[in-house]
Design a protein around this motif. Structure first.
Motif, short mmCIF file in Angstrom:
data_model
loop_
_atom_site.label_atom_id
_atom_site.label_comp_id
_atom_site.label_asym_id
_atom_site.label_seq_id
_atom_site.Cartn_x
_atom_site.Cartn_y
_atom_site.Cartn_z
N ALA A 77 -0.65 0.63 7.77
CA ALA A 77 -1.32 0.97 6.50
C ALA A 77 -0.43 1.77 5.56
CB ALA A 77 -2.61 1.74 6.79
N ILE A 78 0.75 2.14 5.99
CA ILE A 78 1.66 2.93 5.16
C ILE A 78 2.84 2.06 4.77
CG2 ILE A 78 3.12 4.98 5.04
CD1 ILE A 78 1.27 6.20 7.23
N PRO B 215 8.08 6.70 -3.27
CA PRO B 215 7.16 7.32 -2.30
C PRO B 215 6.41 6.27 -1.50
CG PRO B 215 6.31 7.53 -4.54
CD PRO B 215 7.67 6.90 -4.63
N TYR B 216 5.84 6.71 -0.43
CA TYR B 216 5.01 5.84 0.41
C TYR B 216 3.56 6.00 -0.02
CZ TYR B 216 8.96 4.78 3.33
OH TYR B 216 10.16 4.30 3.77
N VAL B 217 2.77 4.95 0.25
CA VAL B 217 1.34 4.98 -0.05
C VAL B 217 0.58 4.45 1.15
CG1 VAL B 217 1.62 4.72 -2.55
CG2 VAL B 217 1.30 2.71 -1.16
N VAL B 218 -0.69 4.81 1.20
CA VAL B 218 -1.59 4.29 2.22
C VAL B 218 -2.42 3.21 1.57
CG1 VAL B 218 -3.41 4.87 3.87
CG2 VAL B 218 -1.66 6.57 3.32
N ASN B 219 -2.54 2.06 2.24
CA ASN B 219 -3.32 0.96 1.67
C ASN B 219 -4.63 0.75 2.42
OD1 ASN B 219 -2.82 -0.80 3.96
ND2 ASN B 219 -0.79 -1.21 3.12
N GLN B 220 -5.34 -0.30 2.08
CA GLN B 220 -6.68 -0.54 2.61
C GLN B 220 -6.75 -0.71 4.13
OE1 GLN B 220 -8.67 -4.14 1.45
NE2 GLN B 220 -6.75 -5.30 1.40
N ALA C 183 1.04 -2.56 -1.51
CA ALA C 183 0.76 -1.24 -2.08
C ALA C 183 0.30 -1.27 -3.53
CB ALA C 183 2.01 -0.37 -1.98
N LYS C 184 0.50 -2.38 -4.21
CA LYS C 184 0.32 -2.38 -5.66
C LYS C 184 -1.06 -1.90 -6.12
CE LYS C 184 -1.01 -7.17 -6.32
NZ LYS C 184 -0.74 -8.40 -7.00
N ASP C 185 -2.12 -2.24 -5.42
CA ASP C 185 -3.45 -1.79 -5.81
C ASP C 185 -3.75 -0.37 -5.35
OD1 ASP C 185 -3.90 -4.30 -6.90
OD2 ASP C 185 -4.88 -5.06 -5.10
N TRP C 186 -2.88 0.22 -4.55
CA TRP C 186 -3.17 1.50 -3.92
C TRP C 186 -2.36 2.67 -4.45
CZ3 TRP C 186 -7.47 1.94 -1.29
CH2 TRP C 186 -8.12 0.75 -0.97
N VAL C 187 -1.39 2.42 -5.29
CA VAL C 187 -0.57 3.50 -5.83
C VAL C 187 -1.43 4.48 -6.62
CG1 VAL C 187 1.31 4.04 -7.44
CG2 VAL C 187 1.53 2.11 -5.86
N ASP C 188 -2.24 3.98 -7.54
CA ASP C 188 -3.10 4.86 -8.34
C ASP C 188 -4.17 5.54 -7.49
OD1 ASP C 188 -1.69 4.35 -10.66
OD2 ASP C 188 -3.03 2.75 -11.31
N ILE C 189 -4.70 4.84 -6.51
CA ILE C 189 -5.72 5.42 -5.63
C ILE C 189 -5.12 6.60 -4.87
CG2 ILE C 189 -7.09 5.00 -3.53
CD1 ILE C 189 -7.70 2.20 -4.75
N ASN C 190 -3.91 6.42 -4.32
CA ASN C 190 -3.26 7.52 -3.61
C ASN C 190 -3.03 8.71 -4.53
OD1 ASN C 190 -1.70 6.90 -0.64
ND2 ASN C 190 -2.67 5.18 -1.68
N LYS C 191 -2.55 8.45 -5.73
CA LYS C 191 -2.28 9.55 -6.67
C LYS C 191 -3.56 10.27 -7.05
CE LYS C 191 -0.01 10.65 -11.03
NZ LYS C 191 0.13 12.01 -10.64
N ASP C 192 -4.57 9.51 -7.46
CA ASP C 192 -5.83 10.11 -7.91
C ASP C 192 -6.53 10.92 -6.83
OD1 ASP C 192 -5.37 8.92 -10.36
OD2 ASP C 192 -6.81 7.29 -10.03
N PHE C 193 -6.66 10.34 -5.65
CA PHE C 193 -7.45 11.01 -4.62
C PHE C 193 -6.68 12.08 -3.87
CE2 PHE C 193 -9.99 7.39 -5.74
CZ PHE C 193 -11.24 7.98 -5.84
N SER D 59 6.66 0.23 -3.59
CA SER D 59 7.16 -1.01 -4.17
C SER D 59 6.72 -2.26 -3.39
CB SER D 59 8.69 -0.97 -4.22
OG SER D 59 9.21 -0.79 -2.92
N ASP D 60 6.11 -2.07 -2.24
CA ASP D 60 5.66 -3.18 -1.40
C ASP D 60 4.48 -3.90 -2.05
OD1 ASP D 60 3.75 -4.17 0.94
OD2 ASP D 60 5.79 -4.09 1.76
#
Length: 113
Positions: free
Chosen positions: A54-55, A2-7, A63-73, A59-60
């Motif tokens: 930002a997307i 999946p894709y994630v949004v980062n800082q 994104a590593k610090d943002w995977v859990d943030i995307n899931k949680d929020f 696996s990028d």
């Protein structure tokens, strides 16, 4: 993957990405968007729509610090599927130049639709 949004989204919050998402997997926080990883179908159409890059795939390196943030929020914030103005163009351009915005992250939900 999946894709994630980062800082990079923080305090820019362009919403071009939400209009092209075929499954409406974006969720709105007060100052950024996130993607629900279980709803994302990995199509990638949102990635080129973000003017601040930002997307990224989960696996990028960015994104590593943002995977859990995307899931949680994404489980707490309201869904968003239509483009809207969140900040002025000047604010977006100012914040797009900032490199480390993690301390600016707000856990507060956005307004949704």
């Amino acid at each position: 993957m999946p894709y994630v949004v980062n800082q990079k989204c923080i305090k820019c919050k362009y919403t071009d990405c939400v209009e092209v998402c075929p499954v409406d997997c974006f969720y709105e926080g007060e100052n950024m968007l996130v993607i629900h990883p279980d709803e994302c179908i990995d199509c990638g159409v949102c990635e080129p729509e973000c003017p601040v890059e930002a997307i990224t795939p989960d696996s990028d390196e960015n994104a590593k610090d943002w995977v859990d943030i995307n899931k949680d929020f994404s489980e707490k914030w309201p869904n968003i599927s239509k483009k809207k103005e969140s900040y002025t163009k000047e604010e977006q351009e100012k914040w797009a130049k900032e490199k480390d915005k993690k301390n600016e992250f707000s856990e507060n939900p956005g307004k949704g639709e």
